[in-house]
Design an enzyme around this catalytic site. Structure first.
Site, PDB file in Angstrom:
ATOM      1  N   ARG A  85       0.830  -1.203   0.000  1.00 18.13           N
ATOM      2  CA  ARG A  85       0.000   0.000   0.000  1.00 18.13           C
ATOM      3  C   ARG A  85       0.868   1.257   0.000  1.00 18.13           C
ATOM      4  O   ARG A  85       0.569   2.240  -0.681  1.00 18.13           O
ATOM      5  CB  ARG A  85      -0.920  -0.027   1.228  1.00 18.13           C
ATOM      6  CG  ARG A  85      -1.967   1.086   1.248  1.00 18.13           C
ATOM      7  CD  ARG A  85      -2.852   0.963   2.477  1.00 18.13           C
ATOM      8  NE  ARG A  85      -3.770   2.082   2.577  1.00 18.13           N
ATOM      9  CZ  ARG A  85      -4.206   2.593   3.713  1.00 18.13           C
ATOM     10  NH1 ARG A  85      -3.797   2.075   4.866  1.00 18.13           N
ATOM     11  NH2 ARG A  85      -5.043   3.606   3.734  1.00 18.13           N
ATOM     12  N   HIS A 122       0.592   4.210  -2.744  1.00 15.60           N
ATOM     13  CA  HIS A 122       0.281   5.559  -2.296  1.00 15.60           C
ATOM     14  C   HIS A 122       1.432   6.516  -2.564  1.00 15.60           C
ATOM     15  O   HIS A 122       1.212   7.719  -2.746  1.00 15.60           O
ATOM     16  CB  HIS A 122      -0.070   5.551  -0.808  1.00 15.60           C
ATOM     17  CG  HIS A 122      -1.444   5.034  -0.537  1.00 15.60           C
ATOM     18  ND1 HIS A 122      -2.223   5.481   0.505  1.00 15.60           N
ATOM     19  CD2 HIS A 122      -2.200   4.105  -1.179  1.00 15.60           C
ATOM     20  CE1 HIS A 122      -3.394   4.858   0.501  1.00 15.60           C
ATOM     21  NE2 HIS A 122      -3.388   4.003  -0.518  1.00 15.60           N
ATOM     22  N   ASP A 123       2.644   5.995  -2.575  1.00 20.08           N
ATOM     23  CA  ASP A 123       3.785   6.849  -2.906  1.00 20.08           C
ATOM     24  C   ASP A 123       3.755   7.239  -4.383  1.00 20.08           C
ATOM     25  O   ASP A 123       3.816   8.421  -4.734  1.00 20.08           O
ATOM     26  CB  ASP A 123       5.091   6.125  -2.587  1.00 20.08           C
ATOM     27  CG  ASP A 123       6.310   7.004  -2.862  1.00 20.08           C
ATOM     28  OD1 ASP A 123       6.252   8.199  -2.518  1.00 20.08           O
ATOM     29  OD2 ASP A 123       7.300   6.502  -3.417  1.00 20.08           O
ATOM     30  N   VAL A 128       1.063   9.748  -5.801  1.00 22.63           N
ATOM     31  CA  VAL A 128       1.097  11.147  -5.342  1.00 22.63           C
ATOM     32  C   VAL A 128       2.444  11.753  -5.724  1.00 22.63           C
ATOM     33  O   VAL A 128       3.451  11.522  -5.067  1.00 22.63           O
ATOM     34  CB  VAL A 128       0.866  11.225  -3.819  1.00 22.63           C
ATOM     35  CG1 VAL A 128       0.891  12.678  -3.352  1.00 22.63           C
ATOM     36  CG2 VAL A 128      -0.471  10.579  -3.450  1.00 22.63           C
ATOM     37  N   ASP A 144       8.680   8.781  -5.228  1.00 24.11           N
ATOM     38  CA  ASP A 144       9.788   9.552  -4.671  1.00 24.11           C
ATOM     39  C   ASP A 144       9.902   9.435  -3.154  1.00 24.11           C
ATOM     40  O   ASP A 144      10.602  10.241  -2.524  1.00 24.11           O
ATOM     41  CB  ASP A 144       9.673  11.024  -5.061  1.00 24.11           C
ATOM     42  CG  ASP A 144       8.442  11.706  -4.475  1.00 24.11           C
ATOM     43  OD1 ASP A 144       7.607  11.003  -3.863  1.00 24.11           O
ATOM     44  OD2 ASP A 144       8.317  12.937  -4.619  1.00 24.11           O
ATOM     45  N   GLU A 177       2.255  13.844   3.725  1.00 25.38           N
ATOM     46  CA  GLU A 177       1.300  12.900   3.129  1.00 25.38           C
ATOM     47  C   GLU A 177       0.808  11.868   4.144  1.00 25.38           C
ATOM     48  O   GLU A 177      -0.345  11.427   4.102  1.00 25.38           O
ATOM     49  CB  GLU A 177       1.936  12.192   1.934  1.00 25.38           C
ATOM     50  CG  GLU A 177       2.179  13.096   0.739  1.00 25.38           C
ATOM     51  CD  GLU A 177       2.944  12.400  -0.376  1.00 25.38           C
ATOM     52  OE1 GLU A 177       2.866  11.162  -0.469  1.00 25.38           O
ATOM     53  OE2 GLU A 177       3.620  13.100  -1.158  1.00 25.38           O
ATOM     54  N   ASN A 219      -4.195   8.028   4.145  1.00 24.64           N
ATOM     55  CA  ASN A 219      -3.095   7.203   4.634  1.00 24.64           C
ATOM     56  C   ASN A 219      -3.309   6.745   6.077  1.00 24.64           C
ATOM     57  O   ASN A 219      -2.379   6.247   6.716  1.00 24.64           O
ATOM     58  CB  ASN A 219      -1.773   7.966   4.514  1.00 24.64           C
ATOM     59  CG  ASN A 219      -1.340   8.088   3.068  1.00 24.64           C
ATOM     60  OD1 ASN A 219      -1.547   7.182   2.258  1.00 24.64           O
ATOM     61  ND2 ASN A 219      -0.750   9.219   2.706  1.00 24.64           N
ATOM     62  N   PRO A 263      -7.489   7.116  -5.338  1.00 25.21           N
ATOM     63  CA  PRO A 263      -8.909   6.779  -5.548  1.00 25.21           C
ATOM     64  C   PRO A 263      -9.549   6.234  -4.281  1.00 25.21           C
ATOM     65  O   PRO A 263      -8.971   5.368  -3.617  1.00 25.21           O
ATOM     66  CB  PRO A 263      -8.858   5.707  -6.641  1.00 25.21           C
ATOM     67  CG  PRO A 263      -7.513   5.057  -6.448  1.00 25.21           C
ATOM     68  CD  PRO A 263      -6.589   6.160  -6.005  1.00 25.21           C
ATOM     69  N   HIS A 309      -4.999  -6.652  -3.491  1.00 26.93           N
ATOM     70  CA  HIS A 309      -5.938  -6.748  -2.365  1.00 26.93           C
ATOM     71  C   HIS A 309      -6.073  -8.178  -1.852  1.00 26.93           C
ATOM     72  O   HIS A 309      -6.683  -8.399  -0.801  1.00 26.93           O
ATOM     73  CB  HIS A 309      -7.314  -6.233  -2.784  1.00 26.93           C
ATOM     74  CG  HIS A 309      -7.365  -4.750  -2.945  1.00 26.93           C
ATOM     75  ND1 HIS A 309      -8.482  -4.085  -3.412  1.00 26.93           N
ATOM     76  CD2 HIS A 309      -6.436  -3.787  -2.716  1.00 26.93           C
ATOM     77  CE1 HIS A 309      -8.246  -2.784  -3.460  1.00 26.93           C
ATOM     78  NE2 HIS A 309      -7.011  -2.582  -3.044  1.00 26.93           N
ATOM     79  N   THR A 310      -5.502  -9.125  -2.569  1.00 29.23           N
ATOM     80  CA  THR A 310      -5.566 -10.517  -2.117  1.00 29.23           C
ATOM     81  C   THR A 310      -4.884 -10.700  -0.764  1.00 29.23           C
ATOM     82  O   THR A 310      -5.175 -11.650  -0.040  1.00 29.23           O
ATOM     83  CB  THR A 310      -4.960 -11.475  -3.164  1.00 29.23           C
ATOM     84  OG1 THR A 310      -5.262 -12.819  -2.802  1.00 29.23           O
ATOM     85  CG2 THR A 310      -3.453 -11.312  -3.277  1.00 29.23           C
ATOM     86  N   THR A 364      -7.459 -16.853   2.148  1.00 26.17           N
ATOM     87  CA  THR A 364      -5.997 -17.025   2.117  1.00 26.17           C
ATOM     88  C   THR A 364      -5.332 -15.663   2.233  1.00 26.17           C
ATOM     89  O   THR A 364      -4.616 -15.221   1.331  1.00 26.17           O
ATOM     90  CB  THR A 364      -5.542 -17.731   0.813  1.00 26.17           C
ATOM     91  OG1 THR A 364      -6.034 -16.980  -0.313  1.00 26.17           O
ATOM     92  CG2 THR A 364      -6.070 -19.144   0.737  1.00 26.17           C
TER      93      THR A 364
END
Length: 322
Positions: A69, A73-74, A77, A81, A92, A98, A166, A196-197, A245
């Site tokens: 994640r 998220h890095d 945005v 970096d 952030e 976050n 999003p 997302h698994t 799982t």
């Protein structure tokens, strides 16, 4: 035919990325990330990072989805970096998008280990992308070569994540548009959602399916389970997205949404929309998903990198050099 074409298209795209990886940064200068960037300056960097991420994972398996994640998220945005790693009340990390994000300690440990061997050489941005790959390997997924050469950003603002990340309430059309703004295709969006698994969500992210309005398409047994776990949308319950799982990087996420058992709107919409459904179906087989995810991660980790003299190589990932 559509499924075969989708899979073939992904592999061709991966070949193109591996062959060139010539990118345009947000500053408009040509940039190249390479697989041998540290071959002379820090040849053991990937081993050092893996050792630290492995230690962290075996101590706490939730580090794996946390770091994945962080990677997403890095990059979404202002490019890949490491700006998401910077600590502070106005960075952030402080944005609500976050909230609950973790894995920082593992990245800090990896950075410290690398600094002992190669001081001032390897960026936090590259370490984060190596670590993201390693979490997939540790959860029995397939690894991939990570191109490197990113430098660390010198800006991190809490106002930026809301403009770029999003929300869980997005439908497929909104997701496609969001990813397109980052140079990623609808197919890559679906493939990357497969992470997302091993992920988790929270009651607040389900507000548009079980609170504000009851989603009539949700199976009744799933609805009952979620309402029991989330009596209010502020209940701080962590829910595993793949309930069977959770610690294995497999295709159950896609199987679940193909059966109507996706948790968030942003999950179930991928199968409900005829435009993105073929990409879900194309990733129901483990071999296809493994190779497709590797290609999509290379593409995502190449969003607007800072290279050359742009940015810096941080001494500590949570703080700008000063």
């Amino acid at each position: 035919m559509a499924v075969r074409s989708a899979a073939r298209g992904t592999m061709l795209a991966f070949a193109a990325v591996v062959a060139a990886l010539v990118l345009w940064t947000s500053a408009g200068v040509e940039a190249t990330l390479t697989y041998d960037f540290y071959s002379s300056s820090c040849p053991h960097v990937e081993y050092l990072v893996y050792q630290e991420i492995s230690k962290a994972y075996w101590n706490d398996s939730t580090v794996a989805p946390g770091i994945l994640r962080l990677s997403f998220h890095d990059c979404f945005v202002n490019g890949c970096d490491a700006s998401v790693l910077v600590a502070g009340n106005t960075t952030e990390r402080a944005a609500i998008q976050n909230a609950g994000i973790h894995g920082f300690e593992a990245i800090n440990a990896a950075k410290w280990a690398v600094e002992q061997m190669c001081p001032g050489v390897v960026s936090c941005a590259d370490i984060l992308q190596y670590a993201a790959r390693d979490t997939v390997k540790l959860t029995k997924g397939l690894g991939w070569g990570v191109p490197a050469g990113r430098r660390d950003g010198t800006v991190s603002l809490a106002t930026d994540p809301p403009l770029n990340l999003p929300p869980a309430t997005f439908n497929s059309s909104a997701l496609v548009a969001n990813f397109a703004a980052k140079g990623l295709s609808a197919e890559q969006m679906v493939i990357l959602s497969g992470s997302h698994t091993i992920g988790v969500t929270h009651c607040l992210q389900l507000r548009d399916r079980i609170f504000d309005v009851i989603d009539p398409t949700m199976p009744k047994d799933l609805l009952a389970t979620l309402q029991a776990a989330c009596p209010t949308n502020t209940t701080p319950t962590a829910l595993t997205i793949d309930r069977s799982t959770v610690d294995t990087f497999d295709t159950n996420y896609f199987s679940n949404i193909a059966s109507g058992y996706g948790l968030m709107t942003s999950d179930q919409t991928l199968f409900a929309d005829p435009a993105t459904r073929p990409y879900v179906e194309a990733n129901l087989q483990q071999g296809a998903f493994d190779s497709n995810f590797a290609a999509a991660m290379v593409a995502m980790s190449s969003i607007s990198p800072k290279v050359g003299t742009d940015g810096e190589i941080r001494h500590h990932c949570e703080y700008f050099n000063g």
